[in-house]
Design an enzyme around this catalytic site. Structure first.
Site, PDB file in Angstrom:
ATOM      1  N   LYS A   1      23.137  27.416  36.887  1.00 18.58           N
ATOM      2  CA  LYS A   1      24.578  27.215  37.024  1.00 18.58           C
ATOM      3  C   LYS A   1      24.830  25.730  36.813  1.00 18.58           C
ATOM      4  CE  LYS A   1      28.267  29.613  38.228  1.00 18.58           C
ATOM      5  NZ  LYS A   1      28.580  31.016  37.910  1.00 18.58           N
TER       6      LYS A   1
ATOM      7  N   ASN B   1      41.673  41.749  35.764  1.00 19.84           N
ATOM      8  CA  ASN B   1      40.953  42.037  34.510  1.00 19.84           C
ATOM      9  C   ASN B   1      39.982  43.192  34.668  1.00 19.84           C
ATOM     10  OD1 ASN B   1      42.135  39.990  32.918  1.00 19.84           O
ATOM     11  ND2 ASN B   1      40.921  38.485  34.040  1.00 19.84           N
TER      12      ASN B   1
HETATM   13  P1  NAD Z   1      41.293  38.752  38.392  1.00 14.77           P
HETATM   14  O1  NAD Z   1      41.672  37.445  38.974  1.00 14.77           O
HETATM   15  O2  NAD Z   1      41.676  39.087  36.998  1.00 14.77           O
HETATM   16  O3  NAD Z   1      41.819  39.941  39.318  1.00 14.77           O
HETATM   17  C1  NAD Z   1      41.869  39.886  40.708  1.00 14.77           C
HETATM   18  C2  NAD Z   1      43.062  40.726  41.126  1.00 14.77           C
HETATM   19  O4  NAD Z   1      43.071  40.795  42.554  1.00 14.77           O
HETATM   20  C3  NAD Z   1      44.398  40.144  40.701  1.00 14.77           C
HETATM   21  O5  NAD Z   1      45.191  41.136  40.120  1.00 14.77           O
HETATM   22  C4  NAD Z   1      44.993  39.625  42.015  1.00 14.77           C
HETATM   23  O6  NAD Z   1      46.401  39.667  42.024  1.00 14.77           O
HETATM   24  C5  NAD Z   1      44.393  40.598  42.997  1.00 14.77           C
HETATM   25  N1  NAD Z   1      44.339  40.111  44.387  1.00 14.77           N
HETATM   26  C6  NAD Z   1      44.191  38.849  44.821  1.00 14.77           C
HETATM   27  N2  NAD Z   1      44.200  38.817  46.168  1.00 14.77           N
HETATM   28  C7  NAD Z   1      44.348  40.099  46.580  1.00 14.77           C
HETATM   29  C8  NAD Z   1      44.424  40.722  47.857  1.00 14.77           C
HETATM   30  N3  NAD Z   1      44.361  40.022  48.983  1.00 14.77           N
HETATM   31  N4  NAD Z   1      44.576  42.068  47.902  1.00 14.77           N
HETATM   32  C9  NAD Z   1      44.651  42.784  46.758  1.00 14.77           C
HETATM   33  N5  NAD Z   1      44.594  42.243  45.538  1.00 14.77           N
HETATM   34  C10 NAD Z   1      44.450  40.926  45.438  1.00 14.77           C
HETATM   35  O7  NAD Z   1      39.695  38.838  38.567  1.00 14.77           O
HETATM   36  P2  NAD Z   1      38.707  39.834  37.807  1.00 14.77           P
HETATM   37  O8  NAD Z   1      38.151  39.138  36.626  1.00 14.77           O
HETATM   38  O9  NAD Z   1      39.343  41.167  37.673  1.00 14.77           O
HETATM   39  O10 NAD Z   1      37.535  39.913  38.876  1.00 14.77           O
HETATM   40  C11 NAD Z   1      37.682  40.647  40.082  1.00 14.77           C
HETATM   41  C12 NAD Z   1      36.507  40.365  40.984  1.00 14.77           C
HETATM   42  O11 NAD Z   1      35.289  40.717  40.305  1.00 14.77           O
HETATM   43  C13 NAD Z   1      36.349  38.889  41.361  1.00 14.77           C
HETATM   44  O12 NAD Z   1      35.840  38.829  42.654  1.00 14.77           O
HETATM   45  C14 NAD Z   1      35.301  38.381  40.380  1.00 14.77           C
HETATM   46  O13 NAD Z   1      34.571  37.303  40.903  1.00 14.77           O
HETATM   47  C15 NAD Z   1      34.427  39.591  40.234  1.00 14.77           C
HETATM   48  N6  NAD Z   1      33.700  39.641  38.950  1.00 14.77           N
HETATM   49  C16 NAD Z   1      34.383  39.623  37.781  1.00 14.77           C
HETATM   50  C17 NAD Z   1      33.687  39.698  36.576  1.00 14.77           C
HETATM   51  C18 NAD Z   1      34.418  39.712  35.254  1.00 14.77           C
HETATM   52  O14 NAD Z   1      33.807  40.056  34.241  1.00 14.77           O
HETATM   53  N7  NAD Z   1      35.695  39.375  35.208  1.00 14.77           N
HETATM   54  C19 NAD Z   1      32.288  39.767  36.569  1.00 14.77           C
HETATM   55  C20 NAD Z   1      31.617  39.804  37.798  1.00 14.77           C
HETATM   56  C21 NAD Z   1      32.343  39.742  38.987  1.00 14.77           C
END
Ligand code: NAD
Length: 348
Positions: free
Chosen positions: A80, A186
């Protein structure tokens, strides 16, 4: 705890620092373990209160990448990087360009042991800048790059949920199963679509009402308030918003058989894995089930092929079943077993 003791505790590895007066770059690359191959890990560019804070953060995250890569059987180690973001670093500016060029030269000096990718505070444009100086970058905007990781993460989570359903209920289908999804960003929205297409019933939440409205319209989902999601009487809870959602306050609210979602660090503390087991809830360890994005970007290393990436991501099903089976045999929580499997691979 001092930095060296922390490094020993995490079984590091190498840590490299750069400080460049001309551009103001202050960065750290942490290479946790290279046994399986060059380390992959994103670059965070965020303000840190101190160098120590940046150091602890980068070490913790690099170790996490080792575990995620190893459990996914990738030929990669964990690394990282963090950059202590200066007060002014405007997107698209000449200064930002010079800053990331200098960072690229630093990455290049590591001789390919570290492959950098985008993370909080860095952009595809920054990765393009890095790629102009070194080949050791993944997930740039180039046409042969792997693109948006989220659909792959969602696919992997869906496969992990199917493995959990197979293990818990002996079923190969999702028909009529009720999934409570926290977060429709996402990953969460893609996941909702995948589950809906397989016949699952969805209850969803988000802090953005428009995201709930969209899931209602597209998937016939039922929406609830963010704080109500933990107590939904469903089969599966899929955290896809935040970390530390399985904690002392939420664990007794859960009325599900399975916790399986995309969020990183879902357990507030390791002991909450045991807490889920004691309550008869099957937990899909986060770093194993959410590795689709990493698997996808890793595919770039040998020449990106979307079909191969989809195939490898779908194998998260087998990874999860192996964890569940071993957890049953060893009578241990699944999070402990996932760590054990990784440690047997990298420290054998
Ligand atoms: P994102 O930011 O696109 O989506 C997160 C969503 O959660 C948003 O729509 C936001 O409004 C909502 N949110 C925030 N606080 C909230 C709450 N208290 N209650 C309900 N909803 C709430 O993120 P993402 O890319 O969809 O990732 C989601 C999770 O998965 C994150 O924890 C991220 O670290 C993890 N993750 C993502 C990926 C990836 O490929 N994007 C890969 C591994 C892990």
């Amino acid at each position: 705890m001092d930095v060296m003791t922390y490094a020993e505790q995490l079984r590091f590895g190498e840590i490299h620092l750069v400080s460049d007066e001309k551009t103001g770059l202050k960065g750290i690359v942490a290479l946790h373990n290279l046994k399986l191959g060059p380390a992959i890990g994103g670059c965070r560019c965020i303000p840190y209160p101190s160098t120590d804070a940046a150091m602890y953060d980068v070490m913790r995250l690099a170790r996490g990448m080792t575990y995620k890569a190893a459990i996914s059987k990738l030929p990669h180690g964990g690394g990282k990087s963090v950059i202590m973001r200066p007060p002014v670093l405007e997107h698209g500016s000449e200064a930002r360009q010079r800053f990331f060029e200098r960072f690229a030269d630093f990455i290049d000096s590591l001789g390919g042991h570290y492959l950098v990718a985008e993370d909080s505070g860095t952009t595809i444009a920054d990765m393009d800048t890095i790629r102009s100086r070194t080949p050791h970058v993944l997930g740039s905007g180039a046409s042969d790059a792997s693109g948006d990781p989220s659909p792959f993460t969602a696919l992997g989570v869906r496969r992990g949920i199917q493995a959990a359903v197979k293990f818990r209920y002996g079923r190969d289908d999702m028909d009529g199963l009720h999934v409570a999804i926290q977060g429709l960003g996402n990953v969460g929205h893609h996941l909702a679509r995948e589950l809906h297409d397989l016949g699952a019933r969805l209850t969803v939440t988000d802090v953005r009402p428009e995201a709930i409205a969209r899931a209602k319209a597209e998937f016939g989902a039922v929406g609830v308030a963010p704080e109500a999601i933990y107590a939904v009487d469903a089969d599966i809870f899929a955290p896809c918003a935040l970390g530390a959602v399985i904690n002392d306050d939420t664990i007794d609210q859960l009325k599900v058989d399975i916790v399986a979602g995309a969020s990183n660090n879902q357990l507030a503390e390791d002991r909450h894995g045991l807490g889920l087991k004691e309550r008869g809830i099957l937990y899909a360890p986060d770093y194993a089930i959410n590795a689709g994005g990493l698997i996808n970007v890793a595919c770039e290393f040998e020449g990106y092929d979307a079909n191969k990436s989809l195939q490898l991501t779908a194998q998260i099903y087998d990874t999860m079943l192996a964890i569940f089976d071993r957890a049953q045999t060893d009578a241990a929580p699944t999070n402990v077993i996932a760590d054990r499997i990784v440690e047997e691979i990298i420290y054998a």
